[in-house]
Design a protein around this motif. Sequence first.
Motif, PDB file in Angstrom:
ATOM      1  N   ALA A  26     -13.786  -3.843 -21.244  1.00 52.02           N
ATOM      2  CA  ALA A  26     -15.134  -2.709 -21.635  1.00 52.02           C
ATOM      3  C   ALA A  26     -14.781  -1.651 -22.724  1.00 52.02           C
ATOM      4  CB  ALA A  26     -15.389  -1.871 -20.217  1.00 52.02           C
ATOM      5  N   ARG A  27     -15.920  -1.083 -23.267  1.00 50.90           N
ATOM      6  CA  ARG A  27     -15.590   0.065 -24.065  1.00 50.90           C
ATOM      7  C   ARG A  27     -16.203   1.182 -23.949  1.00 50.90           C
ATOM      8  NH1 ARG A  27     -14.202   1.206 -29.575  1.00 50.90           N
ATOM      9  NH2 ARG A  27     -13.480  -1.203 -29.847  1.00 50.90           N
ATOM     10  N   ARG A  28     -15.914   2.506 -24.091  1.00 54.60           N
ATOM     11  CA  ARG A  28     -16.443   3.506 -24.136  1.00 54.60           C
ATOM     12  C   ARG A  28     -15.915   4.298 -25.039  1.00 54.60           C
ATOM     13  NH1 ARG A  28     -16.578   6.836 -18.771  1.00 54.60           N
ATOM     14  NH2 ARG A  28     -14.351   7.580 -19.447  1.00 54.60           N
ATOM     15  N   GLY A  29     -16.699   4.783 -26.075  1.00 55.22           N
ATOM     16  CA  GLY A  29     -16.096   5.493 -27.291  1.00 55.22           C
ATOM     17  C   GLY A  29     -15.206   4.584 -28.150  1.00 55.22           C
ATOM     18  N   SER A  30     -14.096   5.367 -28.191  1.00 55.05           N
ATOM     19  CA  SER A  30     -12.819   4.720 -28.896  1.00 55.05           C
ATOM     20  C   SER A  30     -11.700   3.854 -28.007  1.00 55.05           C
ATOM     21  CB  SER A  30     -12.110   5.481 -30.067  1.00 55.05           C
ATOM     22  OG  SER A  30     -11.530   6.486 -29.118  1.00 55.05           O
ATOM     23  N   VAL A  32     -10.731   1.170 -25.044  1.00 53.15           N
ATOM     24  CA  VAL A  32     -11.216  -0.128 -24.822  1.00 53.15           C
ATOM     25  C   VAL A  32     -10.193  -0.505 -23.239  1.00 53.15           C
ATOM     26  CG1 VAL A  32     -11.140  -2.666 -25.141  1.00 53.15           C
ATOM     27  CG2 VAL A  32     -12.003  -1.044 -26.997  1.00 53.15           C
ATOM     28  N   ILE A  33     -10.822  -0.781 -22.256  1.00 57.92           N
ATOM     29  CA  ILE A  33     -10.294  -0.995 -21.106  1.00 57.92           C
ATOM     30  C   ILE A  33     -10.272  -2.526 -20.975  1.00 57.92           C
ATOM     31  CG2 ILE A  33     -10.223   1.146 -20.241  1.00 57.92           C
ATOM     32  CD1 ILE A  33     -12.539   0.128 -18.411  1.00 57.92           C
ATOM     33  N   GLU A  63      -2.388  -7.868 -24.342  1.00 57.62           N
ATOM     34  CA  GLU A  63      -1.974  -7.783 -25.700  1.00 57.62           C
ATOM     35  C   GLU A  63      -2.605  -9.105 -26.535  1.00 57.62           C
ATOM     36  OE1 GLU A  63       1.898  -6.237 -26.473  1.00 57.62           O
ATOM     37  OE2 GLU A  63       2.407  -6.788 -24.480  1.00 57.62           O
ATOM     38  N   ALA A  64      -2.480 -10.285 -25.886  1.00 56.58           N
ATOM     39  CA  ALA A  64      -2.784 -11.378 -26.787  1.00 56.58           C
ATOM     40  C   ALA A  64      -4.539 -11.338 -27.103  1.00 56.58           C
ATOM     41  CB  ALA A  64      -2.638 -12.708 -25.796  1.00 56.58           C
ATOM     42  N   GLU A  65      -5.283 -10.409 -26.568  1.00 53.99           N
ATOM     43  CA  GLU A  65      -6.575 -10.342 -26.807  1.00 53.99           C
ATOM     44  C   GLU A  65      -7.029  -9.163 -27.596  1.00 53.99           C
ATOM     45  OE1 GLU A  65      -9.005 -12.868 -26.434  1.00 53.99           O
ATOM     46  OE2 GLU A  65      -7.586 -14.106 -25.396  1.00 53.99           O
ATOM     47  N   ALA A  66      -6.220  -8.202 -27.453  1.00 53.33           N
ATOM     48  CA  ALA A  66      -6.485  -7.033 -28.033  1.00 53.33           C
ATOM     49  C   ALA A  66      -7.100  -6.863 -29.579  1.00 53.33           C
ATOM     50  CB  ALA A  66      -5.294  -5.882 -28.192  1.00 53.33           C
ATOM     51  N   HIS A  67      -6.628  -7.809 -30.404  1.00 55.13           N
ATOM     52  CA  HIS A  67      -6.797  -7.883 -31.827  1.00 55.13           C
ATOM     53  C   HIS A  67      -8.519  -8.200 -31.875  1.00 55.13           C
ATOM     54  CE1 HIS A  67      -6.054 -12.094 -31.208  1.00 55.13           C
ATOM     55  NE2 HIS A  67      -6.845 -12.268 -32.111  1.00 55.13           N
ATOM     56  N   ASN A  68      -9.171  -8.932 -30.691  1.00 54.42           N
ATOM     57  CA  ASN A  68     -10.563  -9.228 -30.762  1.00 54.42           C
ATOM     58  C   ASN A  68     -11.354  -8.284 -30.690  1.00 54.42           C
ATOM     59  OD1 ASN A  68      -9.993 -12.050 -31.674  1.00 54.42           O
ATOM     60  ND2 ASN A  68      -9.207 -12.451 -29.366  1.00 54.42           N
ATOM     61  N   TYR A  69     -11.070  -7.102 -29.843  1.00 47.19           N
ATOM     62  CA  TYR A  69     -11.725  -6.085 -29.488  1.00 47.19           C
ATOM     63  C   TYR A  69     -11.507  -4.826 -29.759  1.00 47.19           C
ATOM     64  CZ  TYR A  69     -12.859  -9.994 -26.129  1.00 47.19           C
ATOM     65  OH  TYR A  69     -13.346 -10.789 -25.681  1.00 47.19           O
ATOM     66  N   LEU A  70     -10.452  -4.398 -30.532  1.00 45.33           N
ATOM     67  CA  LEU A  70      -9.917  -3.325 -30.917  1.00 45.33           C
ATOM     68  C   LEU A  70     -10.301  -3.201 -32.574  1.00 45.33           C
ATOM     69  CD1 LEU A  70      -6.540  -3.030 -29.072  1.00 45.33           C
ATOM     70  CD2 LEU A  70      -8.558  -1.204 -28.880  1.00 45.33           C
ATOM     71  N   GLY A  73      -8.091   2.777 -34.959  1.00 44.45           N
ATOM     72  CA  GLY A  73      -8.011   4.318 -34.455  1.00 44.45           C
ATOM     73  C   GLY A  73      -8.733   4.216 -32.624  1.00 44.45           C
ATOM     74  N   ASP A  74      -8.804   3.025 -32.390  1.00 47.91           N
ATOM     75  CA  ASP A  74      -9.040   2.562 -30.865  1.00 47.91           C
ATOM     76  C   ASP A  74      -7.836   2.888 -30.060  1.00 47.91           C
ATOM     77  OD1 ASP A  74     -11.754   2.146 -31.283  1.00 47.91           O
ATOM     78  OD2 ASP A  74     -11.755  -0.189 -31.088  1.00 47.91           O
ATOM     79  N   ASP A  75      -8.001   3.201 -28.757  1.00 48.34           N
ATOM     80  CA  ASP A  75      -6.934   3.305 -28.006  1.00 48.34           C
ATOM     81  C   ASP A  75      -7.173   2.154 -26.659  1.00 48.34           C
ATOM     82  OD1 ASP A  75      -5.326   5.502 -28.845  1.00 48.34           O
ATOM     83  OD2 ASP A  75      -6.893   6.803 -28.201  1.00 48.34           O
ATOM     84  N   MET A  76      -6.218   1.643 -25.898  1.00 50.34           N
ATOM     85  CA  MET A  76      -6.363   0.897 -24.908  1.00 50.34           C
ATOM     86  C   MET A  76      -5.680   1.107 -23.872  1.00 50.34           C
ATOM     87  SD  MET A  76      -4.630  -2.721 -26.612  1.00 50.34           S
ATOM     88  CE  MET A  76      -3.423  -3.276 -25.716  1.00 50.34           C
ATOM     89  N   ARG A  77      -6.070   0.436 -22.624  1.00 52.16           N
ATOM     90  CA  ARG A  77      -5.181   0.919 -21.588  1.00 52.16           C
ATOM     91  C   ARG A  77      -5.787  -0.371 -20.743  1.00 52.16           C
ATOM     92  NH1 ARG A  77      -9.039   5.804 -19.754  1.00 52.16           N
ATOM     93  NH2 ARG A  77     -10.218   4.822 -18.137  1.00 52.16           N
ATOM     94  N   ILE A  78      -4.808  -0.319 -19.507  1.00 50.22           N
ATOM     95  CA  ILE A  78      -5.104  -1.177 -18.229  1.00 50.22           C
ATOM     96  C   ILE A  78      -5.621  -0.521 -17.197  1.00 50.22           C
ATOM     97  CG2 ILE A  78      -3.948  -3.193 -16.743  1.00 50.22           C
ATOM     98  CD1 ILE A  78      -4.059  -4.034 -19.591  1.00 50.22           C
ATOM     99  N   ASP A  79      -6.848  -1.112 -16.664  1.00 52.00           N
ATOM    100  CA  ASP A  79      -7.149  -0.417 -15.520  1.00 52.00           C
ATOM    101  C   ASP A  79      -7.512  -1.359 -14.257  1.00 52.00           C
ATOM    102  OD1 ASP A  79      -7.734   1.938 -17.075  1.00 52.00           O
ATOM    103  OD2 ASP A  79      -9.663   1.996 -16.704  1.00 52.00           O
ATOM    104  N   VAL A  80      -7.558  -0.669 -13.003  1.00 53.07           N
ATOM    105  CA  VAL A  80      -7.637  -1.730 -11.794  1.00 53.07           C
ATOM    106  C   VAL A  80      -9.061  -1.322 -11.155  1.00 53.07           C
ATOM    107  CG1 VAL A  80      -7.001  -2.319  -9.649  1.00 53.07           C
ATOM    108  CG2 VAL A  80      -5.294  -2.251 -11.748  1.00 53.07           C
ATOM    109  N   LEU A  81      -9.846  -2.248 -10.629  1.00 53.16           N
ATOM    110  CA  LEU A  81     -10.995  -1.864  -9.902  1.00 53.16           C
ATOM    111  C   LEU A  81     -10.916  -2.471  -8.580  1.00 53.16           C
ATOM    112  CD1 LEU A  81     -13.624  -0.095 -10.409  1.00 53.16           C
ATOM    113  CD2 LEU A  81     -14.904  -2.375 -10.917  1.00 53.16           C
TER     114      LEU A  81
END
Length: 98
Positions: A26-30, A32-33, A63-70, A73-81
């Motif tokens: 998912a994305r919100r602003g810059s 990506v989670i 890490e393997a997919e990040a290049h497809n979504y970032l 200037g984007d930041d990314m993190r791992i979240d748990v729901l």
Amino acid sequence: MYLRAKGWRILAERVRNPAGEIDLIARRGSMVIFVEVKWRQKAVDLDLAIDARRLARVSAAAEAEAHNYLTDGDDMRIDVLLLAPGRLPRHLANAGQF
């Protein structure tokens, strides 16, 4: 629906690669989670639903997919729901590391 209500736009669901699986991206602003979703019949079981091994697999898959979504200037993190019947979702932001 929970993430959408919080302003997140769902980019992908159930993304699989040789490193593992990501339940939601998912994305919100810059930001990506990469989200690991855990559902249990009993809320008490949610405390044991996620562990270091599972987070490591999600991190490797992200890490393997990040290049497809970032983008630049984007930041990314791992979240748990964490989800259980009759309970509000528990969102653990920045639960994993790259």
